[in-house]
Design a protein around this motif. Structure first.
Motif, short mmCIF file in Angstrom:
data_model
loop_
_atom_site.label_atom_id
_atom_site.label_comp_id
_atom_site.label_asym_id
_atom_site.label_seq_id
_atom_site.Cartn_x
_atom_site.Cartn_y
_atom_site.Cartn_z
N THR A 111 -2.48 4.15 -3.18
CA THR A 111 -3.32 5.17 -2.54
C THR A 111 -3.41 6.46 -3.35
OG1 THR A 111 -1.43 5.79 -1.15
CG2 THR A 111 -3.03 4.25 -0.21
N GLN A 112 -2.49 6.66 -4.28
CA GLN A 112 -2.60 7.83 -5.17
C GLN A 112 -3.78 7.64 -6.11
OE1 GLN A 112 -0.49 10.79 -5.21
NE2 GLN A 112 -2.42 11.35 -6.20
N ILE A 113 -3.89 6.44 -6.69
CA ILE A 113 -5.01 6.13 -7.58
C ILE A 113 -6.32 6.17 -6.80
CG2 ILE A 113 -6.08 4.24 -8.90
CD1 ILE A 113 -3.20 3.45 -9.76
N ILE A 114 -6.33 5.57 -5.62
CA ILE A 114 -7.56 5.51 -4.81
C ILE A 114 -8.00 6.90 -4.39
CG2 ILE A 114 -8.47 4.71 -2.58
CD1 ILE A 114 -6.72 2.14 -3.05
N SER A 115 -7.05 7.78 -4.06
CA SER A 115 -7.41 9.14 -3.63
C SER A 115 -7.92 9.99 -4.78
CB SER A 115 -6.21 9.83 -2.95
OG SER A 115 -5.19 10.09 -3.89
N ASN A 116 -7.62 9.59 -6.01
CA ASN A 116 -8.12 10.32 -7.18
C ASN A 116 -9.55 9.94 -7.55
OD1 ASN A 116 -5.79 11.81 -7.57
ND2 ASN A 116 -4.87 10.33 -8.96
N THR A 143 0.84 -1.20 0.00
CA THR A 143 0.00 0.00 0.00
C THR A 143 0.88 1.24 0.00
OG1 THR A 143 -0.14 0.23 2.41
CG2 THR A 143 -1.78 -1.19 1.38
N GLY A 144 0.34 2.31 -0.56
CA GLY A 144 1.06 3.58 -0.59
C GLY A 144 0.94 4.22 -1.97
N PRO A 145 1.31 5.50 -2.07
CA PRO A 145 1.23 6.18 -3.36
C PRO A 145 2.26 5.63 -4.34
CG PRO A 145 2.21 7.62 -1.68
CD PRO A 145 1.77 6.38 -0.99
N GLU A 199 -2.71 10.01 1.89
CA GLU A 199 -2.60 9.54 3.28
C GLU A 199 -3.97 9.20 3.86
OE1 GLU A 199 -0.24 11.91 5.91
OE2 GLU A 199 1.43 12.03 4.48
N SER A 200 -4.98 9.99 3.53
CA SER A 200 -6.34 9.69 3.97
C SER A 200 -6.81 8.36 3.37
CB SER A 200 -7.30 10.81 3.54
OG SER A 200 -6.93 12.03 4.12
N ALA A 201 -6.57 8.19 2.08
CA ALA A 201 -6.93 6.93 1.42
C ALA A 201 -6.20 5.77 2.09
CB ALA A 201 -6.59 7.00 -0.06
N GLY A 202 -4.94 6.00 2.46
CA GLY A 202 -4.15 4.96 3.11
C GLY A 202 -4.72 4.54 4.45
N ILE A 203 -5.20 5.49 5.23
CA ILE A 203 -5.82 5.18 6.53
C ILE A 203 -7.02 4.26 6.33
CG2 ILE A 203 -7.13 6.17 8.46
CD1 ILE A 203 -5.32 8.71 8.11
N VAL A 204 -7.87 4.63 5.35
CA VAL A 204 -9.08 3.83 5.10
C VAL A 204 -8.71 2.46 4.53
CG1 VAL A 204 -11.24 3.71 3.80
CG2 VAL A 204 -10.53 5.87 4.83
N VAL A 205 -7.77 2.42 3.61
CA VAL A 205 -7.35 1.13 3.02
C VAL A 205 -6.84 0.19 4.11
CG1 VAL A 205 -5.56 0.04 1.61
CG2 VAL A 205 -6.89 1.94 0.68
#
Length: 348
Positions: free
Chosen positions: A151-156, A14-16, A218-224
């Protein structure tokens, strides 16, 4: 609790930017070069094409199939296409992941999941929701072999998906209370470790609520990470019990009743407010936390008419009748449902 048959992913990335690691993940885990890639029309453009490019450079042979819904027909198509594959890769949201899970289980081949949203806790869980002619059926499947969550893709992705995932994790609070109730009243098997992990995950996300914001990796990462942890609790329990109770029954009833249901996690969040009220817990705190992350807390915010909320409350006990919850065997009367929805402010 017997941990011998617990299925957990071999690798979690996980991560950007971690999507670029997909080639190395496949090299590390797979025994051959033939891959079936399952994706959707939009998610192929978002991430699928990049995955294909990376793997083709490493000389993988890739068969691509586009799925638009999580149905038995889609499962059959993917199962047939992947019969001689060494693995299935799922690039997309919940529907893509669920179809790929069942197909990989049918063919007994590894599944690597590359999510493009963080909307619910099915990322690594050994369950899949498939729609047939009459209903959504929750199937027991093999857990994914690996997860690559960029998480970069997920946050987009539209922020409502991340807020929905957050709400799905918060619903663990009422799910575990229902599970405890079933253990006390009908002696249903209960896992202290799975329940503890589920509750810890929900409470950690409550603490992080003020850090959840749109378009932020980072927000997406917390949820993931919360969704992964919640999925692991399901694996430990060998049941969706740690993350699915009366609030999920309400959401599934709403899926059947409302002409245009909201996202699964969004509905579970609203259900959690009302079921927490029924359980005598701190429903106001649940509502406050959901508001903090801009997840829906009312019928209006779900864009669902009040009458469908009330009907779903009265019908929820009929969903998965073998799963005992605070709703009991007889469910709520219309008067009781109306009272709960009004008291909690879900309807005005």
């Amino acid at each position: 609790m017997d941990f011998r048959n617990v299925q957990l992913p071999r690798e979690i990335h996980t991560g950007p930017g971690v999507i670029v690691e997909i080639g190395d993940v496949c090299d590390n885990l797979l025994s051959g070069k033939d891959i079936t890639l399952v994706t959707g029309n939009t998610t192929k453009k978002i991430a699928g094409n990049q995955v294909i490019e990376i793997l083709e450079e490493k000389k993988y042979n890739i068969s691509v199939i586009i799925v638009s819904s999580a149905t038995d027909d889609s499962v059959e198509q993917v199962t047939n296409l992947s019969k001689n594959s060494d693995a299935i890769l799922a690039v997309g949201g919940g529907k893509v992941n669920d179809v790929a899970k069942v197909a990989s289980t049918n063919n007994n081949i590894p599944l690597i999941t590359i999510p493009t949203t963080a909307a619910h806790d099915g990322l690594v869980s050994p369950r899949a929701s498939i729609k047939n002619d009459h209903d959504n059926v929750s199937k027991e499947v093999n857990a994914p072999f690996a997860l690559v969550a960029d998480t970069q893709i997920i946050s987009n992705a539209p922020y409502k998906f991340t807020a929905s995932g957050f709400a799905d994790i918060i619903s663990n609070l009422t799910a575990v209370e229902d599970w405890k109730l079933a253990y006390k009243l009908i002696n249903e098997p209960f896992s202290d470790s799975a329940a503890a992990l589920s509750l810890m995950t929900a409470n950690l996300l409550i603490e992080q609520a003020n850090n959840i914001r749109p378009r932020h990796p980072e927000s997406a990462g917390i949820v993931v990470k919360g969704l992964i942890s919640s999925g692991m609790a399901i694996s430990i329990a060998r049941s969706s019990r740690p993350a699915s109770g009366s609030e999920h029954k309400f959401s599934h009833a709403l899926d059947k009743i409302a002409p245009k249901p909201a996202l699964h996690g969004e509905q579970c969040g609203v259900g959690t407010i009302m079921m927490m009220y029924l359980q005598g817990g701190d429903w106001k705190k649940v509502k406050s936390v959901l508001k903090e992350v801009n997840a829906p807390t009312t019928a209006k915010e779900l864009k669902i008419k009040d009458e469908y909320i009330i009907e779903a409350l009265t019908q929820a006990h009929n969903i998965r009748k073998g799963r005992y919850t605070i709703l009991g065997d007889r469910g709520l009367t219309e008067e009781a449902a109306l009272n709960i929805a009004l008291k909690t402010g879900v309807i005005k």
